[in-house]
Write an enzyme that holds these catalytic residues in place. Structure first.
Site, short mmCIF file in Angstrom:
data_model
loop_
_atom_site.label_atom_id
_atom_site.label_comp_id
_atom_site.label_asym_id
_atom_site.label_seq_id
_atom_site.Cartn_x
_atom_site.Cartn_y
_atom_site.Cartn_z
N GLU A 161 21.06 18.33 -4.42
CA GLU A 161 21.63 16.99 -4.28
C GLU A 161 23.02 17.04 -3.64
OE1 GLU A 161 20.09 14.15 -4.72
OE2 GLU A 161 18.31 15.37 -5.17
N SER A 247 19.81 36.59 7.02
CA SER A 247 18.74 35.67 7.39
C SER A 247 17.53 36.31 8.08
CB SER A 247 19.30 34.55 8.29
OG SER A 247 20.13 33.70 7.54
N HIS A 376 10.93 24.44 2.11
CA HIS A 376 11.42 25.76 2.49
C HIS A 376 12.94 25.81 2.38
CE1 HIS A 376 11.89 29.56 4.55
NE2 HIS A 376 12.78 28.99 5.35
N SER A 377 13.60 24.77 2.85
CA SER A 377 15.05 24.64 2.74
C SER A 377 15.39 23.16 2.91
CB SER A 377 15.76 25.47 3.82
OG SER A 377 15.56 24.90 5.10
#
Length: 484
Positions: A161, A247, A376-377
């Site tokens: 959030e 990443s 996923h993100s």
């Protein structure tokens, strides 16, 4: 044949003299025969460690390890395959061991008709399954495991959030995979080296990384251990033996093997543990890493979070094999498939895998079947490529946090009062940590260039000079809270 069988059985029993080694029978190796005449089906045993030797006898094929120097083992394998045909009485002493000849032209099928079973301890209602064989845990351990699972769940809810409010640039949740995170972390030693992917913050949480440290990293402030250089959720901590997240997919796998081999060379009683998703198995580093580990007998545990989706690519489009567990077997690595939503099963499998890796000096592959409930993100909308009812089913019916909670409650170790107090406290702590992180100063501009070279090379000096000039010329385009 009888004397050879007796001798080999004694050797197999010697391997499992420790009580926790009863789980060896759950791990499969590549050099086994499913129809070995040595195997006999045992009678049902009670839970715990009482079935060590009967289990070993039944699963003897899993204890066999291919070693070309052991002529006796090779001869047993040869006897299993040969027939009375003259051609079959011959074999080639090929590098790696003897290979029997056969006059039958037979291709190995692409996959077995039966899928590799999935080890679990608790059913979906948190009840221990009949004849469950698992590593016992104390009340203190169980309560901490559940508390950290709830903490991870609460962190994801609030941080997601916060990103949606524009206060941080990016976030990625572990919703639905809490059992893999905490169950595995609890089974490891603080001396074990962790090389994560990016969905394992629970491992770092278990090791003592504070809520404030998590928040500082997300905001990239001056207290961030990475000095604001990494994007959010790319945690790292030397103190906690947790390599910084990077990443690129699967690059950490061969690195983990190198770290494990170093531990082995130094005689350390520790192993390396690396995490990755099902999508990583399509990368070359996955295959290089497994082969490297198998050949070098590196004490490394590969933990694959097979959560069904590599971003928007489902597993059925990812590979034709029976998941990931068989890939380890192909490389000569002991492997097991475990219910990734069962914290006790994950704990038991990783606990045993660690003993195998350290005592046997060999790699182990664990495929944890779980599900990525979240997107996923924050850059993804998974409802565009998978049905909402599928997501809801895994979120509600197969929730790993709720399942473990039921088991802890049945043991009388947790109640509604504990639950309310924990969740209320966590929310207050997280909100306070966010306020502190937002007010903290950002790292100075020079931190973008230092800490790599002992003496800054001329090209980086030039880049820093040009950047400072641009910031001074266009201050409105750059954050004012970054010290120059």
């Amino acid at each position: 044949m009888a004397s050879s069988s007796w001798l080999l059985m004694r050797r197999s029993r010697a391997l499992i003299h420790h009580k926790n080694f009863s789980f060896y029978s759950l791990f499969s190796s590549s050099s086994c025969s499913s129809s070995s005449p040595l195997l006999k089906k045992p009678h049902a045993q009670s839970a715990g460690y009482s079935n060590n030797y009967s289990s070993a006898h039944h699963h003897f094929r899993f204890l066999r390890r291919f070693e070309s120097t052991k002529a006796e083992a090779a001869q047993l394998e040869l006897q299993h395959y040969v027939t009375d045909d003259d051609d079959n009485n011959r074999a080639i002493d090929f590098p790696g061991g003897k290979v029997a000849f056969t006059s039958e032209m037979r291709f190995i099928s692409e996959a077995s008709q039966k899928r590799v079973p999935c080890y679990r301890v608790l059913d979906d209602n948190g009840m221990a399954m009949k004849y469950s064989n698992y590593v016992q845990i104390s009340k203190e351990m169980a309560v901490k495991m559940y508390s950290d699972m709830v903490t991870l769940q609460t962190m994801d809810s609030i941080f997601y959030e916060v990103q949606r409010q524009g206060r941080i640039s990016f976030y990625l949740t572990s919703i639905g995979e809490e059992a893999v995170n905490i169950g595995s972390a609890a089974a490891l030693s603080s001396d074990d080296i962790i090389l994560p992917q990016y969905r394992e913050p629970g491992v770092l949480l278990w090791r003592g990384f504070t809520l404030q440290q998590f928040v500082d990293q997300l905001f990239g402030n001056k207290s961030d251990l990475g000095k604001g250089r990494q994007m959010p959720i790319h945690y790292g901590s030397n103190k906690h033996n947790y390599f910084t997240v990077s990443s690129p997919i699967a690059t950490q796998l061969p690195q983990a093997v190198g770290a494990a081999y170093s531990l082995k060379m130094d005689g350390k009683s520790a192993c390396a543990v690396t995490y990755f998703g099902d999508g990583s198995t399509s990368e070359g580093d996955f295959h290089a890493g497994l082969n490297f580990a198998a050949v070098m007998d590196a004490p490394v545990i590969f933990i694959c979070r097979n959560n069904g989706w590599a971003i928007s690519t489902p597993v059925e489009e990812q590979f034709r094999s029976d998941g990931v567990v068989v890939k380890g077997q192909a490389y000569g690595i002991w492997s097991i498939r475990v219910d990734g939503n069962d914290a006790l099963a994950v704990y038991s499998a990783v606990h045993t895998a660690r003993e195998i890796a350290i005592k046997e000096k060999r790699p182990v592959l664990i495929e944890a079947l779980t599900y990525r409930v979240g997107h996923h993100s924050t850059s993804d909308d998974s409802t565009k490529y998978r049905p909402i009812d599928e997501i809801e089913y895994w979120k509600m019916e197969r929730n790993p946090v709720n399942r473990f909670k039921r088991w802890v409650e049945r043991n009388g170790w947790w109640n509604d009062s504990n639950e309310s107090e924990l969740r209320s406290s966590l929310r207050k702590q997280l909100m306070q940590a966010i306020q502190v992180a937002e007010k903290a100063q950002k790292p100075p501009l020079e931190d973008m260039f230092n800490d790599v070279y002992d003496r800054l090379p001329s090209n980086l000096e030039e880049q820093e000079r040009v950047l400072r000039e641009i910031v001074k010329k266009h201050p409105e385009d750059y954050p004012s809270d970054v010290p120059l």
